[in-house]
Design an enzyme around this catalytic site. Structure first.
Site, PDB file in Angstrom:
ATOM      1  N   GLU A   1      -4.227   9.721   6.530  1.00 36.26           N
ATOM      2  CA  GLU A   1      -3.373   8.319   6.810  1.00 36.26           C
ATOM      3  C   GLU A   1      -4.054   7.674   7.923  1.00 36.26           C
ATOM      4  O   GLU A   1      -5.102   8.098   8.273  1.00 36.26           O
ATOM      5  CB  GLU A   1      -2.140   8.906   7.221  1.00 36.26           C
ATOM      6  CG  GLU A   1      -1.412   9.538   6.034  1.00 36.26           C
ATOM      7  CD  GLU A   1       0.090   9.869   6.458  1.00 36.26           C
ATOM      8  OE1 GLU A   1       0.550   9.773   7.668  1.00 36.26           O
ATOM      9  OE2 GLU A   1       0.855  10.194   5.366  1.00 36.26           O
TER      10      GLU A   1
ATOM     11  N   GLU B   1      -5.077  13.800  -3.759  1.00 33.48           N
ATOM     12  CA  GLU B   1      -5.843  13.702  -5.279  1.00 33.48           C
ATOM     13  C   GLU B   1      -7.140  12.971  -5.145  1.00 33.48           C
ATOM     14  O   GLU B   1      -8.250  13.486  -5.751  1.00 33.48           O
ATOM     15  CB  GLU B   1      -5.085  13.267  -6.225  1.00 33.48           C
ATOM     16  CG  GLU B   1      -3.827  14.025  -6.120  1.00 33.48           C
ATOM     17  CD  GLU B   1      -2.589  13.433  -5.478  1.00 33.48           C
ATOM     18  OE1 GLU B   1      -2.696  13.282  -4.460  1.00 33.48           O
ATOM     19  OE2 GLU B   1      -1.499  13.336  -6.161  1.00 33.48           O
TER      20      GLU B   1
ATOM     21  N   CYS C   1      -3.305   6.982  -7.680  1.00 35.60           N
ATOM     22  CA  CYS C   1      -3.822   8.220  -7.991  1.00 35.60           C
ATOM     23  C   CYS C   1      -4.064   8.408  -9.367  1.00 35.60           C
ATOM     24  O   CYS C   1      -4.937   8.930  -9.967  1.00 35.60           O
ATOM     25  CB  CYS C   1      -3.300   9.521  -7.372  1.00 35.60           C
ATOM     26  SG  CYS C   1      -3.758   9.535  -5.663  1.00 35.60           S
TER      27      CYS C   1
HETATM   28  N1  THU Z   1       0.543  11.548  -0.905  1.00 33.07           N
HETATM   29  C1  THU Z   1      -0.298  12.066  -1.498  1.00 33.07           C
HETATM   30  O1  THU Z   1      -1.607  12.633  -0.877  1.00 33.07           O
HETATM   31  N2  THU Z   1      -0.390  12.613  -2.724  1.00 33.07           N
HETATM   32  C2  THU Z   1       0.553  12.358  -3.585  1.00 33.07           C
HETATM   33  O2  THU Z   1       0.658  12.739  -4.833  1.00 33.07           O
HETATM   34  C3  THU Z   1       1.744  11.529  -3.042  1.00 33.07           C
HETATM   35  C4  THU Z   1       1.691  10.909  -1.592  1.00 33.07           C
HETATM   36  C5  THU Z   1       0.565  10.964   0.483  1.00 33.07           C
HETATM   37  C6  THU Z   1       0.361   9.738   0.886  1.00 33.07           C
HETATM   38  C7  THU Z   1       0.784   9.680   2.171  1.00 33.07           C
HETATM   39  O3  THU Z   1      -0.090  10.216   3.284  1.00 33.07           O
HETATM   40  C8  THU Z   1       2.055  10.430   2.084  1.00 33.07           C
HETATM   41  O4  THU Z   1       1.769  11.344   1.219  1.00 33.07           O
HETATM   42  C9  THU Z   1       3.259  10.010   2.083  1.00 33.07           C
HETATM   43  O5  THU Z   1       3.202   9.255   1.047  1.00 33.07           O
END
Ligand code: THU
Length: 138
Positions: A44, A55, A91
């Protein structure tokens, strides 16, 4: 490598997540054509927008490591969700770009529930390279 093993490696990758804003860790594991696994976690950012999902981290890592797009065998993603986590729209667009449409996607949660789908099922009607300039490019 079976789907439970790939999900296990996604769970391991999840522990590396950098999530000071959401505190929501996600992990991913991408199996390549040589049988090697590329792990990814979400990373983040204070500006929110630059956040990279687990992903995409795994996919970009594999391509940057020299693996050829659309030769991957499977990807797993895991989050602490009541039902198996599902990839976000960004993604899905990256998956359709870098993976074969029929490549399996294993969506999982920490309880070990797994739903299996494919890249194409996750993004029906996708805009792809075939729509650009009327032909395929690499
Ligand atoms: N996030 C992912 O890494 N993969 C997903 O399939 C859904 C969301 C992350 C993005 C963000 O850092 C956090 O989850 C909350 O949305």
């Amino acid at each position: 490598m079976d789907k439970q093993q790939l999900v296990g490696l996604a769970m391991e990758a999840r522990e590396k997540a950098y999530v000071p804003y959401s505190n929501f860790k996600v992990g991913s594991a991408l199996l390549d054509s040589d049988g090697h696994v590329h792990q990814g976690c979400n990373i983040e950012n204070a500006a929110y927008g630059p956040t990279n999902c687990a992903e995409r981290t795994a996919l970009f890592r594999a391509v940057a490591d020299g693996k050829t797009p659309r030769t991957f065998r499977a990807i797993a993603v895991v989050g602490d969700t009541p039902s198996p986590i599902t990839p976000c729209g960004v993604c899905r667009q990256v998956l359709i770009e870098l993976c074969a449409p029929d490549m399996p996607v294993y969506m999982a949660n920490l309880q070990g529930a797994i739903i299996e789908t494919t890249v194409a099922e996750l993004l029906p009607g996708a805009f792809t390279q075939n729509d650009l300039n009327g032909g395929t490019t690499d």
